[in-house]
Write a protein that holds these residues in place. Structure first.
Motif, PDB file in Angstrom:
ATOM      1  N   GLU A   1       0.955  -0.854  -0.242  1.00 10.22           N
ATOM      2  CA  GLU A   1      -0.105   0.046  -0.292  1.00 10.22           C
ATOM      3  C   GLU A   1       0.698   1.611  -0.141  1.00 10.22           C
ATOM      4  OE1 GLU A   1      -3.190   0.737   3.165  1.00 10.22           O
ATOM      5  OE2 GLU A   1      -3.090  -1.934   3.277  1.00 10.22           O
ATOM      6  N   VAL A   2       0.579   2.549  -1.217  1.00  7.85           N
ATOM      7  CA  VAL A   2       1.125   3.214  -1.067  1.00  7.85           C
ATOM      8  C   VAL A   2       0.280   4.639  -0.886  1.00  7.85           C
ATOM      9  CG1 VAL A   2       3.096   4.686  -2.189  1.00  7.85           C
ATOM     10  CG2 VAL A   2       3.362   2.382  -2.917  1.00  7.85           C
ATOM     11  N   HIS A   3       0.365   5.271   0.165  1.00  6.27           N
ATOM     12  CA  HIS A   3      -0.056   6.637   1.177  1.00  6.27           C
ATOM     13  C   HIS A   3       1.092   7.652   0.433  1.00  6.27           C
ATOM     14  CE1 HIS A   3      -2.846   3.991   2.547  1.00  6.27           C
ATOM     15  NE2 HIS A   3      -1.947   3.473   3.002  1.00  6.27           N
ATOM     16  N   ILE A   4       0.671   9.106  -0.214  1.00  8.24           N
ATOM     17  CA  ILE A   4       1.087  10.222  -0.737  1.00  8.24           C
ATOM     18  C   ILE A   4       0.845  11.133   0.008  1.00  8.24           C
ATOM     19  CG2 ILE A   4       1.765  11.281  -2.400  1.00  8.24           C
ATOM     20  CD1 ILE A   4       1.609   9.141  -4.524  1.00  8.24           C
ATOM     21  N   VAL A   5       1.620  12.201   0.733  1.00  9.96           N
ATOM     22  CA  VAL A   5       1.030  13.367   1.252  1.00  9.96           C
ATOM     23  C   VAL A   5       0.631  14.368   0.751  1.00  9.96           C
ATOM     24  CG1 VAL A   5       1.928  14.705   3.674  1.00  9.96           C
ATOM     25  CG2 VAL A   5       2.491  12.177   3.965  1.00  9.96           C
ATOM     26  N   PRO A   6      -0.060  14.359   0.719  1.00  7.16           N
ATOM     27  CA  PRO A   6      -0.716  15.915   0.063  1.00  7.16           C
ATOM     28  C   PRO A   6       0.962  16.975   0.706  1.00  7.16           C
ATOM     29  CG  PRO A   6      -2.520  15.127   1.312  1.00  7.16           C
ATOM     30  CD  PRO A   6      -1.508  14.389   1.995  1.00  7.16           C
ATOM     31  N   SER A   7       1.640  17.496  -0.780  1.00  4.45           N
ATOM     32  CA  SER A   7       2.497  18.587  -0.101  1.00  4.45           C
ATOM     33  C   SER A   7       2.533  19.953  -1.367  1.00  4.45           C
ATOM     34  CB  SER A   7       3.795  18.337  -0.074  1.00  4.45           C
ATOM     35  OG  SER A   7       4.732  18.733  -0.102  1.00  4.45           O
TER      36      SER A   7
END
Length: 719
Positions: free
Chosen positions: A673-679
């Motif tokens: 599972e890959v989760h991207i931090v909004p930035s």
């Protein structure tokens, strides 16, 4: 370092813009943000300008982007055109991409060479590709406004069309008129809130042709009269040919020639199999040279002995030795990692055709400028007389970025000696035994804790070969320190808050050729640092997540990915019997990654069931590409963590192919599972950053499961 002079702007315009009959935008931003338009009418007047990337809009609405970097699976064939298309308001279905030729026009931003590496392509091009799109858009609007009889401010662009009221014109219709206009000196870029493409998951442009076989890799190059060669190289690094008998090889059907080159004996044939059989039939006497007694097991022990003394300081503050002596608790540990091969799926290959005044090279390369200069030196040509055709790369991982251009120079030498066009091919065994490895390293770490379990002293000694030391980049070594050996330790956020710390480096010179491998020094420092932090958490009697939270409280981006990965992985919640979790967090190449691994041990085999990954890479240009690269990096890192090892005995590499230099198989693949931090931060790298944390995450999970700490890679199943 020799550099090529490259193609002239006039020559480029004659061969592209005149043929396309449309708009050509050239942009050049070596540390600044300058742009210029190259129109066919202005070709003669603009020969002094040296653009290094181009956008072409043809009359048929096709928009072609020349990619100055190499596509080797990392997805820049999509992400860089996406940047340009965003500002251009282009019709994405009309975007096409080509690899650019090797020339100074295509040097990387702020660098005196054309190359791909260091997870730099997208973040270094983030602004200039957008500016190229914005410049083209401004010119198209000017052309449309003149045609419509309106002000430019009354026009808007949408999906490859300029619109003013009920008037519409496609970019292809306007390209010729736009090419005659003077470009604006400055262009405004879109606010992030107005982006339609950047930040949206986008399918890769190169996938269709890779799926149906249209994509051409170096191994696919074929033309009339092309021969194939394989080279017999010394079984020991630094060995040379003493004598050879080629009579049996020449009797093999299909063998055309046997020639000696600096790297060994080349058998040139009609096809690969004839060349391979011919090489098998060679009788060669080798002078093994000074490295025939090299032994990796002995080297490991030598490294450990070396680590008993401090090396050259890489990072130091206070008095680490005195602070260690006064610490309430002292933790000492030795960590070791082996030599690793890159082992790309497509073995090394290079096709060369030499004429009296020109040479063409077809290969998958990460180092166009170095390869062009090396080819020119061997052939006696000028660099601008050498054309490098960059093919798709079937994996690179750094192996196709050799400062010596070893596989390219060898192929040029073979073609030169044979007097014919030749494709020189390395077998898998040649590739794994042929040199250029991630160096082996030993880390000796001593950490002092106060009564609350907080680290107050840190002494860290690293021993391993320098990648830069015997390369043209040795000028990058500062005060004896190769930064690629200590990155991830010397600049660790954990050490920054410790008043008394000392990191030192020993760089022994050996006969084993070494090179950067995907994530470079972080391949070993990420494993060591995050394993040591787990050891400290245990000594402090604290939960590994809580302990990291306390140490990283002032490092918000580290903490952000750590919290996200732990939350999504269910850290602290019950697991099925026989399973455990481990975590790790690491910064590299401008991005921050945390991973939680869930593992078990079954029949003396380590099973990784799940890996939850969180990444903060700043602005995610193509989130789908970011996810793919995290998955890829995790697979690459797991292969090294579970299986990766090269053993050297009597100067010879013992492994030879995927059966004994293993990579992760399909049935061993964990759920990821890959989760991207909004930035909104500037983009960081993604191609390499998924690798460093995974070995530590798995090792820490194994400790949680078995109570036994593993400090050496590859990891072993324990119970």
């Amino acid at each position: 370092m020799t550099t090529a002079t490259g193609t002239s702007r006039r020559a480029f315009l004659k061969t592209t813009a005149l043929g396309a009959g449309g708009l050509v935008v050239a942009f050049f931003v070596p540390g600044a943000n300058r742009l210029a338009l190259g129109a066919t009418a202005a070709a003669d007047a603009a020969t002094s300008f040296a653009p290094n990337a181009f956008l072409r809009i043809a009359a048929d609405d096709t928009i072609t982007v020349l990619l100055a970097h190499s596509e080797m699976g990392q997805g820049i064939w999509t992400s860089l055109p996406l940047l340009l298309a965003e500002e251009l308001d282009a019709d994405w279905s009309r975007i096409k991409v080509e690899h650019a030729p090797a020339a100074p026009d295509y040097f990387a931003v702020g660098m005196p060479m054309q190359f791909t590496g260091g997870s730099m392509s997208t973040w270094t091009e983030f602004e200039r590709y957008r500016r190229a799109g914005a410049t083209a858009r401004a010119l198209l609007v000017q052309a449309a406004a003149k045609r419509f009889g309106v002000k430019a401010a009354d026009c808007r662009c949408e999906n490859g069309t300029v619109i003013a009221g009920d008037k519409r014109a496609r970019y292809g219709e306007l390209a010729s008129d736009a090419a005659k206009l003077t470009p604006p000196k400055t262009v405004a870029l879109k606010d992030a809130k107005d982006w339609n493409l950047i930040g949206k998951p986008t399918k890769r442009l190169d996938s269709p042709e890779k799926l149906d076989g249209r994509a051409k890799f170096g191994m696919d190059v074929q033309f009339e009269g092309l021969l194939t060669a394989v080279v017999a190289r010394a079984p020991v690094f630094g060995g040379t040919v003493a004598s050879f008998d080629a009579s049996a090889a020449k009797r093999v059907p299909g063998v055309r020639d046997v020639v000696q080159v600096p790297s060994g004996i080349a058998v040139v044939a009609d096809h690969f199999w004839a060349a391979k059989l011919g090489r098998d039939a060679l009788q060669i006497q080798w002078d093994l040279g000074p490295h025939a007694s090299l032994d990796s097991a002995s080297l490991r022990e030598d490294f450990l002995k070396t680590a008993t003394d401090a090396g050259l300081p890489a990072s130091a503050a206070g008095d680490a030795a005195a602070a260690l002596a006064k610490a309430a608790t002292r933790i000492e540990a030795d960590y070791a990692v082996p030599y690793l091969a890159h082992a790309p799926m497509e073995p090394l290959n290079c096709t060369v055709r030499i004429a009296s005044d020109h040479c063409e090279v077809w290969t998958g390369t990460q180092f166009q400028t170095m390869d062009q200069a090396a080819t020119a030196r061997i052939t006696g040509l000028k660099p601008e007389q050498v054309t490098i055709h960059t093919m798709f790369l079937g994996g690179g991982f750094g192996r196709r970025a050799t400062p010596t251009s070893d596989f390219v120079t060898e192929a040029v030498e073979v073609a030169k000696a044979a007097g014919k066009p030749v494709k020189t091919v390395w077998t898998r065994e040649d590739d794994i035994r042929g040199g250029y490895y991630r160096p082996a390293f030993v880390h000796r770490v001593a950490v002092g804790l106060d009564a609350a379990g907080k680290p107050v002293a840190w002494q860290h000694r690293i021993v391993g070969q320098s990648i830069l030391g015997n390369s043209p980049f040795k000028m990058m070594i500062r005060n004896g320190i190769d930064a690629t050996s200590v990155e991830g330790v010397a600049d660790s956020p954990y050490l920054k808050q410790i008043a008394d710390h000392h990191v030192s480096l020993h760089s022994p010179e050996l006969g084993i050729p070494v090179l950067w491998l995907r994530s470079v020094g972080h391949t070993h420092t990420g494993f060591v640092m995050e394993s040591v932090i787990d050891e400290l958490a245990k000594a402090a009697g604290q939960d590994p997540l809580a302990y990291r939270r306390s140490l990283l409280a002032e490092h918000k981006r580290h903490l952000g990915v750590l919290e996200l990965a732990a939350e999504r992985a269910g850290w602290g919640t019950p697991l099925p019997a026989g399973r455990a979790r481990g975590l790790a967090v690491h910064e590299s190449f401008g991005s921050f990654v945390a991973q939680v691994a869930e593992v078990s041990v079954d029949n003396d085999a380590i099973r990784v069931h799940n890996v939850v990954c969180a990444i903060d890479c700043g602005i995610a240009v193509n989130p789908a590409g970011v996810v793919a690269q995290m998955e890829s990096g995790i697979v690459f890192g797991l292969s090294a963590a579970l299986f990766g090892r090269l053993d050297i005995k009597d100067g010879r590499v013992q492994q030879s192919n995927y059966h004994d230099y293993r990579v992760l198989r399909m049935n061993q693949m964990p759920k990821i599972e890959v989760h991207i931090v909004p930035s909104t931060d500037k983009p960081g790298g993604v191609g390499e950053v998924g690798v460093p944390p995974v070995a530590a995450a798995v090792a820490n999970a194994l400790f949680a499961l078995t109570g036994k700490r593993q400090r050496e890679l590859p990891l072993r199943a324990t119970s």
